[in-house]
Scaffold this motif. Structure first.
Motif, PDB file in Angstrom:
ATOM      1  N   GLN A 160       0.833  -1.202   0.000  1.00 38.86           N
ATOM      2  CA  GLN A 160       0.000   0.000   0.000  1.00 38.86           C
ATOM      3  C   GLN A 160       0.874   1.262   0.000  1.00 38.86           C
ATOM      4  O   GLN A 160       0.658   2.189  -0.780  1.00 38.86           O
ATOM      5  CB  GLN A 160      -0.933  -0.011   1.224  1.00 38.86           C
ATOM      6  N   ILE A 161       1.884   1.258   0.865  1.00 37.87           N
ATOM      7  CA  ILE A 161       2.792   2.408   0.951  1.00 37.87           C
ATOM      8  C   ILE A 161       3.488   2.617  -0.394  1.00 37.87           C
ATOM      9  O   ILE A 161       3.561   3.732  -0.912  1.00 37.87           O
ATOM     10  CB  ILE A 161       3.834   2.182   2.071  1.00 37.87           C
ATOM     11  N   ARG A 162       3.965   1.524  -0.970  1.00 34.59           N
ATOM     12  CA  ARG A 162       4.667   1.615  -2.253  1.00 34.59           C
ATOM     13  C   ARG A 162       3.746   2.184  -3.336  1.00 34.59           C
ATOM     14  O   ARG A 162       4.149   3.017  -4.145  1.00 34.59           O
ATOM     15  CB  ARG A 162       5.185   0.225  -2.648  1.00 34.59           C
ATOM     16  N   LYS A 163       2.526   1.735  -3.322  1.00 38.13           N
ATOM     17  CA  LYS A 163       1.548   2.212  -4.308  1.00 38.13           C
ATOM     18  C   LYS A 163       1.349   3.735  -4.195  1.00 38.13           C
ATOM     19  O   LYS A 163       1.281   4.447  -5.193  1.00 38.13           O
ATOM     20  CB  LYS A 163       0.204   1.499  -4.052  1.00 38.13           C
ATOM     21  N   GLU A 164       1.295   4.206  -2.953  1.00 36.97           N
ATOM     22  CA  GLU A 164       1.077   5.637  -2.733  1.00 36.97           C
ATOM     23  C   GLU A 164       2.297   6.459  -3.155  1.00 36.97           C
ATOM     24  O   GLU A 164       2.154   7.525  -3.764  1.00 36.97           O
ATOM     25  CB  GLU A 164       0.710   5.881  -1.266  1.00 36.97           C
ATOM     26  N   PHE A 165       3.483   5.951  -2.852  1.00 28.27           N
ATOM     27  CA  PHE A 165       4.691   6.656  -3.280  1.00 28.27           C
ATOM     28  C   PHE A 165       4.806   6.659  -4.807  1.00 28.27           C
ATOM     29  O   PHE A 165       5.237   7.646  -5.411  1.00 28.27           O
ATOM     30  CB  PHE A 165       5.938   6.026  -2.643  1.00 28.27           C
ATOM     31  N   THR A 166       4.437   5.540  -5.420  1.00 31.90           N
ATOM     32  CA  THR A 166       4.465   5.483  -6.892  1.00 31.90           C
ATOM     33  C   THR A 166       3.507   6.512  -7.474  1.00 31.90           C
ATOM     34  O   THR A 166       3.820   7.166  -8.482  1.00 31.90           O
ATOM     35  CB  THR A 166       4.050   4.076  -7.383  1.00 31.90           C
ATOM     36  N   TYR A 197      11.174   5.036   4.713  1.00 36.29           N
ATOM     37  CA  TYR A 197      12.061   5.783   3.818  1.00 36.29           C
ATOM     38  C   TYR A 197      12.745   4.903   2.775  1.00 36.29           C
ATOM     39  O   TYR A 197      13.053   5.370   1.671  1.00 36.29           O
ATOM     40  CB  TYR A 197      13.081   6.618   4.616  1.00 36.29           C
ATOM     41  N   LYS A 198      12.954   3.612   3.108  1.00 37.22           N
ATOM     42  CA  LYS A 198      13.622   2.753   2.113  1.00 37.22           C
ATOM     43  C   LYS A 198      12.724   2.518   0.907  1.00 37.22           C
ATOM     44  O   LYS A 198      13.187   2.535  -0.243  1.00 37.22           O
ATOM     45  CB  LYS A 198      14.046   1.430   2.749  1.00 37.22           C
ATOM     46  N   ILE A 199      11.445   2.337   1.169  1.00 40.35           N
ATOM     47  CA  ILE A 199      10.493   2.187   0.058  1.00 40.35           C
ATOM     48  C   ILE A 199      10.454   3.489  -0.735  1.00 40.35           C
ATOM     49  O   ILE A 199      10.460   3.480  -1.966  1.00 40.35           O
ATOM     50  CB  ILE A 199       9.073   1.853   0.589  1.00 40.35           C
ATOM     51  N   ALA A 200      10.436   4.612  -0.012  1.00 42.91           N
ATOM     52  CA  ALA A 200      10.368   5.920  -0.685  1.00 42.91           C
ATOM     53  C   ALA A 200      11.558   6.125  -1.617  1.00 42.91           C
ATOM     54  O   ALA A 200      11.406   6.620  -2.741  1.00 42.91           O
ATOM     55  CB  ALA A 200      10.302   7.036   0.357  1.00 42.91           C
ATOM     56  N   LEU A 201      12.740   5.720  -1.176  1.00 43.80           N
ATOM     57  CA  LEU A 201      13.932   5.866  -2.018  1.00 43.80           C
ATOM     58  C   LEU A 201      13.794   5.031  -3.289  1.00 43.80           C
ATOM     59  O   LEU A 201      14.083   5.500  -4.390  1.00 43.80           O
ATOM     60  CB  LEU A 201      15.180   5.432  -1.253  1.00 43.80           C
ATOM     61  N   GLU A 202      13.319   3.797  -3.114  1.00 41.33           N
ATOM     62  CA  GLU A 202      13.149   2.927  -4.290  1.00 41.33           C
ATOM     63  C   GLU A 202      12.156   3.516  -5.275  1.00 41.33           C
ATOM     64  O   GLU A 202      12.237   3.273  -6.472  1.00 41.33           O
ATOM     65  CB  GLU A 202      12.672   1.536  -3.847  1.00 41.33           C
ATOM     66  N   GLU A 203      11.220   4.315  -4.749  1.00 41.56           N
ATOM     67  CA  GLU A 203      10.177   4.879  -5.623  1.00 41.56           C
ATOM     68  C   GLU A 203      10.491   6.304  -6.072  1.00 41.56           C
ATOM     69  O   GLU A 203       9.638   6.955  -6.675  1.00 41.56           O
ATOM     70  CB  GLU A 203       8.814   4.810  -4.920  1.00 41.56           C
ATOM     71  N   GLY A 204      11.690   6.789  -5.774  1.00 37.35           N
ATOM     72  CA  GLY A 204      12.102   8.063  -6.382  1.00 37.35           C
ATOM     73  C   GLY A 204      12.196   9.263  -5.460  1.00 37.35           C
ATOM     74  O   GLY A 204      12.322  10.404  -5.936  1.00 37.35           O
ATOM     75  N   SER A 205      12.193   9.053  -4.150  1.00 41.23           N
ATOM     76  CA  SER A 205      12.320  10.187  -3.234  1.00 41.23           C
ATOM     77  C   SER A 205      13.652  10.916  -3.416  1.00 41.23           C
ATOM     78  O   SER A 205      14.684  10.300  -3.662  1.00 41.23           O
ATOM     79  CB  SER A 205      12.225   9.687  -1.788  1.00 41.23           C
ATOM     80  N   THR A 206      13.615  12.240  -3.256  1.00 39.60           N
ATOM     81  CA  THR A 206      14.856  13.032  -3.261  1.00 39.60           C
ATOM     82  C   THR A 206      15.117  13.674  -1.909  1.00 39.60           C
ATOM     83  O   THR A 206      16.209  14.165  -1.653  1.00 39.60           O
ATOM     84  CB  THR A 206      14.801  14.158  -4.315  1.00 39.60           C
ATOM     85  N   LEU A 207      14.087  13.713  -1.055  1.00 35.18           N
ATOM     86  CA  LEU A 207      14.211  14.297   0.289  1.00 35.18           C
ATOM     87  C   LEU A 207      13.465  13.375   1.242  1.00 35.18           C
ATOM     88  O   LEU A 207      12.250  13.203   1.098  1.00 35.18           O
ATOM     89  CB  LEU A 207      13.535  15.671   0.349  1.00 35.18           C
ATOM     90  N   VAL A 208      14.162  12.771   2.189  1.00 38.73           N
ATOM     91  CA  VAL A 208      13.459  11.982   3.202  1.00 38.73           C
ATOM     92  C   VAL A 208      13.399  12.791   4.485  1.00 38.73           C
ATOM     93  O   VAL A 208      14.339  13.510   4.824  1.00 38.73           O
ATOM     94  CB  VAL A 208      14.112  10.595   3.445  1.00 38.73           C
ATOM     95  N   ARG A 209      12.269  12.712   5.171  1.00 39.27           N
ATOM     96  CA  ARG A 209      12.056  13.489   6.404  1.00 39.27           C
ATOM     97  C   ARG A 209      12.045  12.508   7.575  1.00 39.27           C
ATOM     98  O   ARG A 209      11.068  11.811   7.793  1.00 39.27           O
ATOM     99  CB  ARG A 209      10.716  14.236   6.336  1.00 39.27           C
ATOM    100  N   ILE A 210      13.175  12.458   8.300  1.00 38.36           N
ATOM    101  CA  ILE A 210      13.307  11.408   9.314  1.00 38.36           C
ATOM    102  C   ILE A 210      13.530  12.007  10.702  1.00 38.36           C
ATOM    103  O   ILE A 210      14.440  12.818  10.896  1.00 38.36           O
ATOM    104  CB  ILE A 210      14.452  10.448   8.932  1.00 38.36           C
ATOM    105  N   GLY A 211      12.676  11.620  11.635  1.00 41.91           N
ATOM    106  CA  GLY A 211      12.778  12.106  13.007  1.00 41.91           C
ATOM    107  C   GLY A 211      13.154  11.014  13.977  1.00 41.91           C
ATOM    108  O   GLY A 211      14.310  10.871  14.374  1.00 41.91           O
ATOM    109  N   SER A 212      12.171  10.190  14.359  1.00 40.21           N
ATOM    110  CA  SER A 212      12.374   9.263  15.476  1.00 40.21           C
ATOM    111  C   SER A 212      13.532   8.289  15.259  1.00 40.21           C
ATOM    112  O   SER A 212      14.224   7.927  16.210  1.00 40.21           O
ATOM    113  CB  SER A 212      11.073   8.515  15.775  1.00 40.21           C
ATOM    114  N   LEU A 213      13.789   7.902  14.042  1.00 41.80           N
ATOM    115  CA  LEU A 213      14.860   6.935  13.796  1.00 41.80           C
ATOM    116  C   LEU A 213      16.239   7.502  14.149  1.00 41.80           C
ATOM    117  O   LEU A 213      17.118   6.766  14.597  1.00 41.80           O
ATOM    118  CB  LEU A 213      14.834   6.501  12.317  1.00 41.80           C
TER     119      LEU A 213
END
Ligand SMILES: *Cc1c(COP(=O)(O)O)cnc(C)c1O
Length: 218
Positions: A160-166, A197-213
């Motif tokens: 589902q997440i991958r679909k949304e990022f795509t 964020y790993k799924i987001a990168l595979e789907e073309g992210s250029t900016l990841v927004r990471i807090g708790s990790l």
């Protein structure tokens, strides 16, 4: 090895950048990450951003990533580098107006509603073209429209997440081709948080927004 460095290693092959989401975190912890070399920090509340900024080095690039009310733009317009959450024409006009007062150009991303969850925020994906037509007609010269932002559904369902990022990536490609074919600045896809964020990168992210990790649980 610290988690920030591990994430930077994950980002490198994609040429993506890290927005360290420092909301609710104390100044000392932010300064520590600054000293490790982190320069882009993201906050989701205007008041917290305005309180923290004077206590930290002035060469930090501050990004506003959360919902922004029009009447609060004036508090951040003299310094904010990028606003990820533009989802109305009225907000874009206000950012332009306040940027003009400070003789600045503010980078913005258009927040697109990709999640299955009910949310008030974000431009519905099917309205994006119409939104851009209207926005570009206004010729707001103190805005630099640099891309799109989206948040996936909060779920364990990776497909589902991958679909949304795509969907966001496809929206980006379409909009870029129709509205910004020769425009180098339209290049950012802000997607991916601690859990996805790993799924987001595979789907073309250029900016990841990471807090708790990187900062620990809130
Ligand atoms: C809090 C927040 C993040 C970071 O979330 P984590 O799960 O802590 O990485 C990213 N984007 C937005 C808009 C946020 O409000």
């Amino acid at each position: 090895m610290c988690l920030r460095k591990e994430i930077l290693k994950d980002l490198q092959p994609y040429g993506a950048r890290l927005v360290a989401v420092s909301k609710t975190k104390p100044i000392a912890q932010i300064r520590e990450m600054y000293e490790e070399g982190q320069r882009i920090f993201g906050e989701n509340r205007v008041q917290e951003l305005v309180d923290k900024r004077p206590q930290l080095p002035s060469n930090i690039e501050w990004h506003l990533i959360g919902h922004l009310q029009r009447n609060k733009v004036k508090y951040i317009a003299d310094f904010v580098q990028m606003i990820h959450s533009v989802d109305s024409i009225a907000l874009a006009r206000e950012i332009n107006k306040q940027a003009q007062k400070h003789d600045r150009v503010i980078s913005i991303l258009l927040q697109v509603r990709i999640a299955r969850e009910e949310t008030k925020f974000g431009i519905p994906a099917h309205d994006l073209d119409r939104f851009l037509e209207e926005l570009l007609q206004l010729n707001l010269t103190h805005l630099s429209i640099e891309g799109l932002m989206g948040m996936a559904t909060f779920t364990d369902d990776e497909e589902q997440i991958r679909k949304e990022f795509t969907e966001l990536k496809n929206g980006f490609d379409r909009v870029k081709a129709s509205f910004f074919p020769d425009h180098d600045h339209f290049r950012e896809i802000s997607m991916g948080m601690s859990g996805d964020y790993k799924i987001a990168l595979e789907e073309g992210s250029t900016l990841v927004r990471i807090g708790s990790l990187i900062f620990g649980a809130r």
